[in-house]
Design an enzyme around this catalytic site. Sequence first.
Site: not given
Ligand code: PGA
Length: 241
Positions: A136, A66, A141, A134
């Site tokens: 994702h 992404d 999302e 959440d």
């Molecule tokens: P993080 O994010 O590694 O910064 O906790 C994980 C994600 O959002 O997939």
Amino acid sequence: MKIIRDTQRNCARMAAEEYRKLLNENPHCVLGLATGSTPEMLYEELVALCKAGKLSFKDVTTYNLDEYVGLDGSHPQSYRYFMDSHLFNLVDIDKTRTHVPCGVGVTDEMAAHYDDEIKQAGGVDLQLLGIGHDGHIGFNEPCDHFPVRTHEVALTESTRRANARFFAGEDEVPAAAYTMGVGTVMAARRVLMIVTGADKADILHRAFCGPVTPWVPASILQFHPDVTLICDEAAWSGMKA
Ligand code: PGA
């Protein structure tokens, strides 16, 4: 599903070992890569292995999950910048084989073309994932369906809040991102998910022990035939509940 549990540093070491094996067996492999805090230690380990001559990225092709809409690769919070500074500039990879969705001047059609490029490259051999609070994966999302292809997505308040730590404040976090679709992720031959920290315990449990639902996008991985989950004891604590 293969599950490995240990300390955060050992999780990174074990994940790096999976890459060492793959890159030695298949030097021309296609990697799906991720950004965020979770893969930082893994990238440190991979840089160390590469410097020690134990693996080479020379013939590897990569596709990142992404990118923020509106940030170009020179922006320090862009994911292109993250990948260059945490991995690509520190290993022997051919930068022309590294792909991060473009954050500026992209139409929906151009974003979806990312999937065609991945297919033309032979498909992803190993997709690295973290998980958002959440649920994702990439920036897919929670919503009422599983998006199939790479697309633009509005970021939820919870994601913008979680990522505000990298910016001057929550208002500075872009409101949207381009992300591989859930279908793009599911098309990878293998998935490696790393989850660390007690703050991820609840969502890890919901993703792998709860119902498969687009309201917890990572839950779709219950249907993937080859997932390796590497997590620390703190994240695993919710699985025992
Ligand atoms: P993080 O994010 O590694 O910064 O906790 C994980 C994600 O959002 O997939």
